[in-house]
Design an enzyme around this catalytic site. Sequence first.
Site, PDB file in Angstrom:
ATOM      1  N   CYS A 118      -4.685  22.351 -46.937  1.00  0.00           N
ATOM      2  CA  CYS A 118      -3.218  22.016 -47.046  1.00  0.00           C
ATOM      3  C   CYS A 118      -2.885  21.831 -48.478  1.00  0.00           C
ATOM      4  CB  CYS A 118      -3.029  20.453 -46.402  1.00  0.00           C
ATOM      5  SG  CYS A 118      -3.671  20.274 -44.852  1.00  0.00           S
ATOM      6  N   HIS A 259       3.212  17.408 -48.938  1.00  0.00           N
ATOM      7  CA  HIS A 259       2.988  18.005 -47.555  1.00  0.00           C
ATOM      8  C   HIS A 259       2.952  17.177 -46.110  1.00  0.00           C
ATOM      9  CE1 HIS A 259      -0.019  19.718 -45.053  1.00  0.00           C
ATOM     10  NE2 HIS A 259      -0.842  18.832 -44.829  1.00  0.00           N
ATOM     11  N   ASN A 289       1.901  19.699 -38.693  1.00  0.00           N
ATOM     12  CA  ASN A 289       1.153  19.901 -39.908  1.00  0.00           C
ATOM     13  C   ASN A 289       0.997  21.466 -39.891  1.00  0.00           C
ATOM     14  OD1 ASN A 289      -0.579  20.360 -42.015  1.00  0.00           O
ATOM     15  ND2 ASN A 289      -1.868  18.587 -41.462  1.00  0.00           N
TER      16      ASN A 289
HETATM   17  O1  UT7 Z   1      -3.323  17.875 -43.326  1.00  0.00           O
HETATM   18  C1  UT7 Z   1      -4.005  17.469 -44.231  1.00  0.00           C
HETATM   19  C2  UT7 Z   1      -5.171  16.221 -43.945  1.00  0.00           C
HETATM   20  N1  UT7 Z   1      -4.858  15.768 -42.864  1.00  0.00           N
HETATM   21  C3  UT7 Z   1      -4.178  14.560 -42.847  1.00  0.00           C
HETATM   22  O2  UT7 Z   1      -3.525  14.059 -43.861  1.00  0.00           O
HETATM   23  C4  UT7 Z   1      -4.153  13.839 -41.510  1.00  0.00           C
HETATM   24  C5  UT7 Z   1      -4.699  12.369 -41.818  1.00  0.00           C
HETATM   25  N2  UT7 Z   1      -5.016  11.658 -40.694  1.00  0.00           N
HETATM   26  C6  UT7 Z   1      -4.210  11.139 -39.899  1.00  0.00           C
HETATM   27  O3  UT7 Z   1      -2.717  11.623 -39.783  1.00  0.00           O
HETATM   28  C7  UT7 Z   1      -4.180  10.153 -38.868  1.00  0.00           C
HETATM   29  O4  UT7 Z   1      -5.366   9.387 -39.130  1.00  0.00           O
HETATM   30  C8  UT7 Z   1      -4.125  10.583 -37.325  1.00  0.00           C
HETATM   31  C9  UT7 Z   1      -2.667  10.844 -36.864  1.00  0.00           C
HETATM   32  C10 UT7 Z   1      -5.048  11.765 -37.186  1.00  0.00           C
HETATM   33  C11 UT7 Z   1      -4.741   9.441 -36.461  1.00  0.00           C
HETATM   34  O5  UT7 Z   1      -3.772   8.317 -36.646  1.00  0.00           O
HETATM   35  P1  UT7 Z   1      -4.388   6.848 -36.943  1.00  0.00           P
HETATM   36  O6  UT7 Z   1      -3.189   5.838 -36.910  1.00  0.00           O
HETATM   37  O7  UT7 Z   1      -5.140   7.061 -38.306  1.00  0.00           O
HETATM   38  O8  UT7 Z   1      -5.171   6.433 -35.748  1.00  0.00           O
HETATM   39  P2  UT7 Z   1      -6.667   5.964 -35.660  1.00  0.00           P
HETATM   40  O9  UT7 Z   1      -7.602   7.030 -35.771  1.00  0.00           O
HETATM   41  O10 UT7 Z   1      -6.897   5.054 -36.593  1.00  0.00           O
HETATM   42  O11 UT7 Z   1      -6.988   5.633 -34.181  1.00  0.00           O
HETATM   43  C12 UT7 Z   1      -6.091   4.383 -33.751  1.00  0.00           C
HETATM   44  C13 UT7 Z   1      -6.256   4.407 -32.234  1.00  0.00           C
HETATM   45  C14 UT7 Z   1      -7.832   4.631 -31.729  1.00  0.00           C
HETATM   46  O12 UT7 Z   1      -7.749   3.990 -30.609  1.00  0.00           O
HETATM   47  P3  UT7 Z   1      -8.950   2.769 -30.753  1.00  0.00           P
HETATM   48  O13 UT7 Z   1     -10.258   3.011 -31.246  1.00  0.00           O
HETATM   49  O14 UT7 Z   1      -7.996   1.707 -31.406  1.00  0.00           O
HETATM   50  O15 UT7 Z   1      -8.972   2.129 -29.227  1.00  0.00           O
HETATM   51  C15 UT7 Z   1      -7.770   6.204 -31.513  1.00  0.00           C
HETATM   52  O16 UT7 Z   1      -8.830   6.520 -30.532  1.00  0.00           O
HETATM   53  O17 UT7 Z   1      -5.498   5.456 -31.620  1.00  0.00           O
HETATM   54  C16 UT7 Z   1      -6.399   6.234 -30.863  1.00  0.00           C
HETATM   55  N3  UT7 Z   1      -5.842   7.855 -30.765  1.00  0.00           N
HETATM   56  C17 UT7 Z   1      -4.905   7.929 -30.056  1.00  0.00           C
HETATM   57  N4  UT7 Z   1      -4.417   7.397 -29.173  1.00  0.00           N
HETATM   58  C18 UT7 Z   1      -3.291   8.106 -28.476  1.00  0.00           C
HETATM   59  C19 UT7 Z   1      -6.230   8.543 -31.650  1.00  0.00           C
HETATM   60  N5  UT7 Z   1      -5.452   9.867 -31.461  1.00  0.00           N
HETATM   61  C20 UT7 Z   1      -4.672   9.464 -30.400  1.00  0.00           C
HETATM   62  C21 UT7 Z   1      -3.599   9.958 -29.801  1.00  0.00           C
HETATM   63  N6  UT7 Z   1      -2.907   9.391 -28.733  1.00  0.00           N
HETATM   64  N7  UT7 Z   1      -3.586  11.302 -29.826  1.00  0.00           N
END
Ligand code: UT7
Length: 335
Positions: A118, A259, A289
């Site tokens: 990225c 980004h 992204n």
């Molecule tokens: O491009 C360069 C590098 N990449 C990035 O910069 C991306 C960085 N990361 C992110 O943007 C975020 O971490 C994500 C969008 C990937 C995930 O969002 P988050 O708010 O960090 O979610 P999380 O991983 O903390 O998960 C929170 C909850 C989890 O459920 P439990 O364990 O609390 O029950 C996940 O399983 O949300 C759940 N979850 C989802 N729920 C509905 C994760 N993905 C999804 C989804 N839909 N698509």
Amino acid sequence: MQNKKRLRNAAITGVGMYAPEKVLDNKYFESIVDTNDEWIRTRTGIEERRIMENGATSDMATKAVEDLLQSTNTSAEEIDAIIVATVTPDMLFPATACLVQDNIGAKNAWGFDLSAACSGFLYALQTGAGLIEGGQFNKVIVIGADKMSSIVDYTDRNSCIIFGDGASAVLLEPTDNLDYGIQDSVLVCDGSGRDKLYLKGGGSLNPATEETVQNRMHYLVQDGKAVFKVAVKQMAEVSVNLMEKNNLKAEDITYLVPHQANKRIIDATANRMGIDKDKVMINIQKYGNTTAATIPLCLTEYYRDGKVKKGDKLILSAFGGGFTFGSIYLVWSID
Ligand code: UT7
């Protein structure tokens, strides 16, 4: 400031882009993984993303360059070098830059691909600027292009919802007025983050076998939470460092061009830098992204909408797999 040592700066003198026609909205993802529109919008800011159905990264990059050449009235023969930032090259080799060179008929150009995920566009922009500042090259095309749909695992709800396909290109040319163009940068790579965002299969470590396919090793893997935390910290830190080096206060900055990985990362970074929300370029809602393409896509759209003017001070900032991260300070030079 570094520019005092130079005889000439590299300036962006043109922009171009290509976004594939096919749109995947959040509703579509409700039908393939356990997610919903509300979660995706509030947790990422993404509403839809584009998908390249037929063709590869070089096809998107070629279309972006054709747009750039047409809008700047430049002929392909004038181009000295082509740098393609991508993690989704058509093939391991030849380089995607070679394919673009041939597609557009840039008979006098050399070129290469650059892999920095990225942060790829920023790494490539600094590299292209160096070619111009050195005095040997006068027209360098820097492309950010990724067909993320070719490496995204559409059974993994953590990652599949954020990525999309796209390409965008800028033309770099010299300017004798050192107040314009690319002024300074802080670029970093930190390989200790190698296990947080990667694609394991298909390289010399794990060449393609039946086993690598069965183990889904040809898809990207991301520890989203870990990447999120480091991204906010590092994008803000390098940007503040760059501002201090160049005696810039938040009010001096016309735009932060971050980004586009997650709207919450963008907001938190801007907040830490003291930059108002209305001074942050955003188009993540439309494209998601697109890895190396996000920053030039923003630049192209904002410039074409008349929102960027000559003399505007821009901080470009990115974070990605590697880890790679960094920021570039430039002064916009096109009327
Ligand atoms: O491009 C360069 C590098 N990449 C990035 O910069 C991306 C960085 N990361 C992110 O943007 C975020 O971490 C994500 C969008 C990937 C995930 O969002 P988050 O708010 O960090 O979610 P999380 O991983 O903390 O998960 C929170 C909850 C989890 O459920 P439990 O364990 O609390 O029950 C996940 O399983 O949300 C759940 N979850 C989802 N729920 C509905 C994760 N993905 C999804 C989804 N839909 N698509």
